[in-house]
Design an enzyme around this catalytic site. Structure first.
Site, PDB file in Angstrom:
ATOM      1  CG  HIS A 257      -2.093   0.920   1.068  1.00 12.88           C
ATOM      2  ND1 HIS A 257      -2.007   2.281   1.255  1.00 12.88           N
ATOM      3  CD2 HIS A 257      -3.363   0.667   0.665  1.00 12.88           C
ATOM      4  CE1 HIS A 257      -3.185   2.816   1.017  1.00 12.88           C
ATOM      5  NE2 HIS A 257      -4.029   1.869   0.652  1.00 12.88           N
ATOM      6  CG  ASP A 308      -8.295  -4.317  -3.473  1.00 15.92           C
ATOM      7  OD1 ASP A 308      -7.568  -3.369  -3.805  1.00 15.92           O
ATOM      8  OD2 ASP A 308      -9.548  -4.243  -3.473  1.00 15.92           O
TER       9      ASP A 308
END
Ligand code: SDX
Length: 372
Positions: A257, A308
Site C-alpha cells: 500500500h 483487496d
C-alpha cells in the site's frame, strides 16, 4: 532541477475533512474504522461522509427511503445494457452505464449543492441496481428491479441472486461496504477531484473515478486476487507459485500500500469475515491459501495484505462472480467519491500541477519535403 515526486508519493495535495489515515488507522469524519465496522452500517456511513456527522434516526430513515425511491434506472439505460456485448467487463459496463445515467438526469449540469446531493443519492442508489442488472442480463435473465428492502446490501443481494439473502450475507456485505466507502486521496478519488476541480459536473467526476478504480494497482486488485487463488488451487501449491511469481518480479495482488506500511486496518476485519464465510460455504481452503500467502509474502517481501486481499474470498463466499468484485468496491466508494466531489466544489481550486520537462529543446522545424 526540481525533485519530482513520482506518483505524487508523499505529496499533500489539499486539505480535506472527510477521512484521515493516521498512525495506521483510518477515520471517517473523525470516527475510527474499527468502531464503524463493528457498530455502523452503510447508509449511516454514507450520511456521515456527506454531511460530516452521524444522522439522527429520522435522517437515516429519510436517506434509506430516498435511496430505495431512486433505485430504479431509466429504461433507456437498461436498453443500453441489453445491447452491450455479454463478455464486456462489468467495470466497463458500469462506467458506461453511469455515464449514460447523466443523459437522463435533468439536473446533470445543475451545480447547486442541493442538486449535487440529489445526484449523489441517485448514484449511490442506482449503482447496485446497474451491477445486479448486468449480472442477470449477461446470463440471459431479466433484471430484478424492485425489492422492498431499504438496506443497500440486502437490496443488492436480492437483485443479484433473485432471492431474499440470508441475514449473515447481508451483514457481511454491509460491513464490506462500510470498509470500502472512503479512503482519503486514493487514485480514483483524486481523479474525481481533479475532474470536478475544473467545475465539471458530478457525473463526469464519478466516471473519471470509475475509470481509475478499474486498474489492477487500485480497485481491480480484488479480482486479480481471486484469479491468483484459483490458479494456485490448493494450500500445498502456495509456496511454489508465490516464490515463482516473486522471482519473476511479479506484484502479488492484494499486498502492499502506498500509505499503510504496517498493514491495512480494513484487512483485519475482512480476514475474520473470510475465515467465517469460507468455512460456512464449505470451502475453507480459500482462507487457508490466503493465510499461507499472507505469511509467505510477509516473510519474503515484508508486505502486508491491503483491503483487496481478503475481500476477494469474502465476495466469493457471497456468490459474487470475481469480475464483479471491483464493481462492488465501486458501489461502496460511490459514497466517498461523491463526498469528495462536494468538498472539492465547496473549496475549489483548479488542480493543475507542473511537469519537469525532460524532452528535447531548441528543435528546428524541418519542412516535410526535407524529412526524407
Ligand atoms: C487499493 O491508495 C489507496 O488508498 C487505495 C486503496 C483504497 O482504499 O482506495 O487502499 C485500495 O487500491 C489497495 C491497493 C490494491 N492494489 C494491489 O494490491 C496491487 C498490488 N500492490 C502494488 O502494486 C503496490 O503495493 C501499490 C500499487 C498498492 C502501492 O505501490 P507503491 O506505493 O507505488 O509502491 P512501489 O510500487 O514503489 O513498491 C515499493 C516496493 C517495490 O520494490 P522495489 O522495486 O523497490 O524492489 O515494494 C514492492 C515493489 O516491487 N512491492 C511489491 C508489491 N507492492 C510493492 N512487490 C510484490 N508485490 C506487491 N504487491
Amino acid at each position: 532541477m526540481t525533485t519530482v515526486a513520482k506518483g505524487l508519493e508523499g505529496v499533500v495535495a489539499a486539505e480535506s475533512a472527510i477521512s484521515a489515515i493516521e498512525n495506521g488507522m483510518l477515520f471517517y469524519r473523525g470516527i475510527d474504522i474499527d468502531t464503524l465496522a463493528e457498530r455502523s452500517n452503510f447508509e449511516e456511513v454514507v450520511y456521515l461522509l456527506w454531511h460530516g456527522r452521524l444522522p439522527k434516526r429520522s435522517e437515516l430513515d429519510a436517506l434509506r427511503s430516498a435511496l430505495l425511491e431512486e433505485a430504479r434506472v431509466p429504461d433507456d439505460v437498461l436498453e443500453l445494457l441489453r445491447r452491450a456485448p455479454k463478455d464486456a467487463h462489468p467495470m466497463s459496463v458500469l462506467r458506461t452505464a453511469v455515464s449514460a445515467l447523466a443523459l437522463y438526469d435533468p439536473e446533470a449540469d445543475v451545480m447547486t449543492e442541493a442538486a449535487n446531493i440529489r445526484k449523489a443519492v441517485r448514484l449511490v442508489a442506482k449503482t447496485p441496481t446497474l451491477i445486479a442488472a448486468w449480472h442477470r442480463l449477461r446470463q440471459g435473465k431479466e433484471p430484478i428491479l424492485e425489492t422492498e428492502s431499504a438496506f443497500t446490501a440486502e437490496r443488492f443481494l436480492a437483485m443479484l441472486h433473485g432471492q431474499k439473502p440470508e441475514p449473515e450475507a447481508v451483514e457481511a456485505l454491509d460491513k464490506a461496504l462500510v470498509l470500502h466507502a472512503d479512503h482519503e486521496f486514493n487514485a480514483s478519488t483524486f481523479a474525481a477531484r481533479v475532474t470536478v476541480g475544473t467545475l465539471a459536473d458530478l457525473y463526469s467526476g464519478v466516471v473519471s473515478a470509475l475509470g481509475a478504480l478499474k486498474g489492477p494497482l487500485h480497485g481491480g486488485a480484488n479480482e486479480q486476487v481471486m484469479k491468483m487463488l484459483e490458479e494456485i488451487g490448493t494450500p500445498e501449491r502456495v509456496e511454489a507459485v508465490i516464490r515463482e511469481k516473486l522471482e519473476r518480479k511479479e506484484r502479488i495482488m492484494g499486498f502492499g500500500h502506498r500509505v499503510y506500511k504496517q498493514g491495512d486496518p480494513r484487512a483485519r476485519h475482512l480476514k475474520r469475515m473470510s475465515e467465517r464465510l469460507t468455512a460456512k460455504i464449505g470451502e475453507p481452503h480459500w482462507f487457508q491459501m490466503s493465510e499461507a500467502i499472507e505469511a509467505l509474502v510477509g516473510a519474503l517481501k515484508g508486505l502486508k495484505p491491503n483491503v483487496d486481499f481478503y475481500s476477494a474470498t469474502v465476495y466469493h463466499s457471497l456468490g459474487i462472480p470475481r469480475d464483479f468484485f471491483t464493481p462492488i468496491f465501486a458501489m461502496s466508494r460511490m459514497a466517498g467519491w461523491t463526498a469528495h466531489i462536494l468538498e472539492q466544489y465547496a473549496d475549489n481550486r483548479l488542480i493543475r500541477p507542473r511537469a519537469e520537462y525532460v524532452g528535447p529543446k531548441n528543435v528546428s522545424y524541418v519542412p516535410i519535403e526535407a524529412r526524407g
